[in-house]
Motif scaffolding. Structure first.
Motif, short mmCIF file in Angstrom:
data_model
loop_
_atom_site.label_atom_id
_atom_site.label_comp_id
_atom_site.label_asym_id
_atom_site.label_seq_id
_atom_site.Cartn_x
_atom_site.Cartn_y
_atom_site.Cartn_z
N UNK A 348 0.84 -1.20 0.00
CA UNK A 348 0.00 0.00 0.00
C UNK A 348 0.87 1.24 0.00
N UNK A 349 0.24 2.39 -0.25
CA UNK A 349 0.93 3.67 -0.22
C UNK A 349 0.65 4.35 1.11
N UNK A 350 1.69 4.87 1.73
CA UNK A 350 1.54 5.51 3.04
C UNK A 350 2.17 6.89 3.02
N UNK A 351 1.45 7.88 3.51
CA UNK A 351 2.00 9.22 3.62
C UNK A 351 2.76 9.36 4.93
N UNK A 352 4.03 9.71 4.82
CA UNK A 352 4.87 9.88 6.00
C UNK A 352 4.75 11.31 6.52
N UNK A 353 5.37 11.55 7.66
CA UNK A 353 5.42 12.91 8.18
C UNK A 353 6.19 13.78 7.19
N UNK A 354 5.70 14.97 6.95
CA UNK A 354 6.33 15.85 5.99
C UNK A 354 5.78 15.71 4.59
N UNK A 355 4.86 14.77 4.39
CA UNK A 355 4.21 14.64 3.10
C UNK A 355 4.83 13.64 2.16
N UNK A 356 5.96 13.02 2.52
CA UNK A 356 6.57 12.01 1.66
C UNK A 356 5.67 10.78 1.59
N UNK A 357 5.53 10.21 0.39
CA UNK A 357 4.70 9.02 0.20
C UNK A 357 5.58 7.85 -0.17
N UNK A 358 5.40 6.72 0.53
CA UNK A 358 6.23 5.55 0.30
C UNK A 358 5.39 4.28 0.21
N UNK A 359 5.99 3.26 -0.39
CA UNK A 359 5.35 1.96 -0.50
C UNK A 359 5.68 1.14 0.75
N UNK A 360 4.66 0.57 1.37
CA UNK A 360 4.82 -0.33 2.51
C UNK A 360 4.18 -1.67 2.16
N UNK A 361 4.55 -2.70 2.90
CA UNK A 361 3.84 -3.98 2.82
C UNK A 361 3.51 -4.41 4.24
N UNK A 362 2.34 -5.03 4.42
CA UNK A 362 1.95 -5.55 5.72
C UNK A 362 1.83 -7.06 5.63
N UNK A 363 2.47 -7.75 6.57
CA UNK A 363 2.39 -9.20 6.65
C UNK A 363 1.08 -9.57 7.32
N UNK A 364 0.25 -10.37 6.65
CA UNK A 364 -1.08 -10.65 7.17
C UNK A 364 -1.09 -11.68 8.29
N UNK A 365 0.03 -12.33 8.55
CA UNK A 365 0.12 -13.23 9.69
C UNK A 365 0.52 -12.47 10.95
N UNK A 366 1.53 -11.62 10.82
CA UNK A 366 2.03 -10.89 11.99
C UNK A 366 1.41 -9.52 12.12
N UNK A 367 0.81 -9.03 11.05
CA UNK A 367 0.25 -7.68 10.96
C UNK A 367 1.32 -6.61 11.18
N UNK A 368 2.56 -6.97 10.87
CA UNK A 368 3.65 -6.00 10.94
C UNK A 368 3.88 -5.40 9.56
N UNK A 369 4.15 -4.10 9.56
CA UNK A 369 4.34 -3.37 8.31
C UNK A 369 5.82 -3.10 8.08
N UNK A 370 6.24 -3.15 6.83
CA UNK A 370 7.63 -2.86 6.46
C UNK A 370 7.63 -1.82 5.34
#
Length: 436
Positions: A348-370
Motif C-alpha cells: 500500500x501507499x503511506x503518507x509519511x510525516x512531511x508529506x513524503x509518500x512511500x510503499x509499505x507492505x503488511x504481513x497478514x500473519x504478523x500484521x507487521x508493516x515494512x
C-alpha cells in the motif's frame, strides 16, 4: 533441415510451437520467499547456429536470455567473454571448465534456419551436478525467436521456483505522452509500449481480469468519471455510467465480475458488478467513503480504503461472514492496497510525516508493516507481478516527474522500467497471457 525436430501439432505451424521435453531432472533451487536470496550465477554463451552466417540470430538470442533472466532478480548473469571457445555440445561438455569460471547454471542450444523457419533446441544444465535439467524443442519463424526465448525462460524459472514467472505478462499504465491521460500497455520489462485508449481525455485506474482478456478503467471521455470494461483485443465491452463517480475497478479472481467504487447513492461505496457492468450487490455499507478494492487470491476477501475512523486507512472484509477488520494503524493516510498473489501480504501507499509518500507492505500473519521505499519522491500505486516476486509502482524520484519503477517484493533492486514522453503512473500487472 536438422533431424532433431519432432512435429508437435499442426495447430501451431508457422507460429510458435510448444516445446517437447528432451530431459528433465527434478531440482528445487530458488526460494522466492527468502529475503536473503542468493543469486545463482548463470552463463549464456552464443547459441550454435546453422548456417554459420546467421550469427546475428545467435547474438540476439543470447542477449535476450541474459536480459530476461537478469530482470527477474534470481540470477547473476555472467559475462560470456571469459567462456569463449568452450564447447557447448551436450556430448562433449567439460563441466569443470564452466564451474571454474563461476557458472552454476549453463544455457546452451542449437538454431537451424532455412527458408525463414527456425528449428530450435535449448537446454539448461547444472554445471556442479553435471546434469541436464531441462531440454526443449521449438519451431517457428525466425521473427518468432524472441517469443521462443521467452518461452524457455519461463521453463527455466518454473523449474527452479515452481512459478511460471513474468515473461508472458504485460503491464497497463497511465501516460500523458499525448498531452492527455491515456491507458498504455507494455511487455513485462517495459518494452513494446503501445497506446490502448484513444479518448483524448482522462483515463485512470486500469485493472486486468484474471484471464487477461479484459481491462476495466475509469475515463472522462463523456465528461464524467465513467467505468469502462473493454476487451483487450477489440472494442467490445460495457460502460457503467451512473450518477457521481464510477472508479477503482478490481476484478474478482477467476470470475467475470469486478468490484468498483460508485457514488450514485450519495456515499462512495464498493459494489460488485458483472463483467457486463450490471449491478450485483453492494459490498460496503457505511456512511464513510469506501474505495480502492483489492481482492485476495481466493476471492473470499477484499482490502479497501475507508475514512470511517477519521482518516484514510486500509481495511479487509470477508465476503462470507461480512466481518470487517482494520489492518493499518501506523500513519494517518494509508491508501491503494494491493493484495499479493501469494495471499500473505498487502502492499500500500503511506503518507509519511512531511508529506513524503512511500510503499509499505503488511504481513497478514504478523500484521507487521515494512517500508520498501525511502527518501525518493512520492512512491505510489503498488502492483504485484503475478508470481509475487516483483512490485511495480510509480515514483517522482527523477526531477518530480512520475515514472514507472519496479523492485523486488523485499524492496531491493529498484529501477525504472521504461523511458517514455510525458509522465507515467497507475501500473497494473497482468496475469500470465497464454499457456505454459
Amino acid at each position: 533441415m536438422s533431424g532433431f525436430w519432432k512435429k508437435v501439432g499442426i495447430g501451431l505451424i508457422f507460429f510458435l510451437a510448444a516445446g517437447t521435453n528432451l530431459c528433465l531432472a527434478q531440482h528445487d533451487y530458488i526460494d522466492i520467499t527468502n529475503p536473503s536470496l542468493k543469486k545463482i550465477p548463470i552463463v549464456i554463451p552464443l547459441i550454435r547456429t546453422a548456417p554459420a552466417g546467421e550469427t546475428s540470430v545467435s547474438v540476439k538470442a543470447a542477449d535476450q536470455f541474459a536480459h530476461h533472466l537478469g530482470f527477474t532478480g534470481y540470477f547473476k548473469v555472467l559475462d560470456r567473454k571469459p567462456f569463449t571457445g568452450l564447447e557447448t555440445d551436450e556430448l562433449t561438455l567439460d563441466f569443470g571448465k564452466w564451474t571454474a569460471g563461476g557458472a552454476e547454471l549453463l544455457v546452451t542450444g542449437n538454431i537451424v534456419i532455412a527458408d525463414g523457419l527456425a528449428e530450435v533446441e535449448f537446454r539448461l544444465f547444472d554445471t556442479f551436478k553435471e546434469q541436464l535439467l531441462i531440454g526443449k524443442r521449438y519451431k517457428g519463424w525466425v521473427k518468432d525467436m524472441p517469443r521462443i526465448v521467452r518461452r524457455f525462460c519461463s521453463e527455466i524459472v518454473h523449474h527452479l521456483t515452481g512459478n511460471w514467472g513474468i515473461f508472458d505478462t504485460q503491464i497497463a499504465f497511465v501516460s500523458t505522452g499525448t498531452g492527455t491521460k491515456e491507458i498504455y500497455l507494455c511487455d513485462f520489462d517495459g518494452s513494446n509500449s503501445r497506446r490502448f485508449t484513444r479518448n483524448n481525455s482522462i483515463a485512470l485506474s486500469p485493472a486486468w481480469s484474471s484471464d487477461a482478456k479484459w481491462i476495466a478503467y475509469t475515463s472522462f471521455a463523456r465528461g464524467r468519471p465513467d467505468l469502462y470494461i473493454r476487451n483487450i483485443s477489440g472494442k467490445s465491452g460495457a460502460v457503467v455510467s451512473k450518477k457521481g463517480i464510477n472508479t477503482t475497478p478490481a476484478w474478482v479472481p477467476g470470475k467475470f465480475m469486478l468490484a468498483a467504487t460508485l457514488s450514485f447513492s450519495g456515499d462512495q461505496d464498493i459494489y460488485l458488478l458483472s463483467g457486463q457492468g450490471k449491478m450485483v450487490r453492494k459490498l460496503t455499507k457505511k456512511w464513510s467513503i469506501d474505495t480502492s478494492p483489492s481482492w485476495s487470491p481466493d476471492g473470499k476477501q477484499f482490502a479497501f480504503v475507508s475514512n470511517r475512523s477519521g482518516s484514510p486507512q486500509i481495511y479487509m472484509k470477508n465476503t462470507g461472514s461480512g466481518r470487517v477488520e482494520r489492518i493499518t494503524f501506523q500513519g494517518r493516510y494509508n491508501t491503494q492496497p494491493a493484495w499479493s498473489p501469494r495471499g500473505d501480504q498487502i502492499a500500500y501507499s503511506a503518507m509519511e510525516r512531511g508529506g513524503e509518500i512511500n510503499i509499505h507492505v503488511i504481513d497478514l500473519k504478523t500484521m507487521r508493516s515494512a517500508r520498501l521505499t525511502y527518501s525518493a519522491g512520492k512512491n505510489e500505486s503498488p502492483a504485484w507481478s503475478p508470481d509475487g516476486s516483483l512490485i511495480a509502482f510509480s515514483s517522482t524520484r527523477e526531477g518530480g516527474n512520475s515514472r514507472i519503477y519496479i523492485m523486488t517484493a523485499f524492496g531491493t533492486e529498484q529501477r525504472r522500467l521504461m523511458r517514455l514522453p510525458g509522465q507515467q503512473s497507475d501500473p497494473a500487472w497482468s496475469p500470465r497471457i497464454g499457456n505454459p
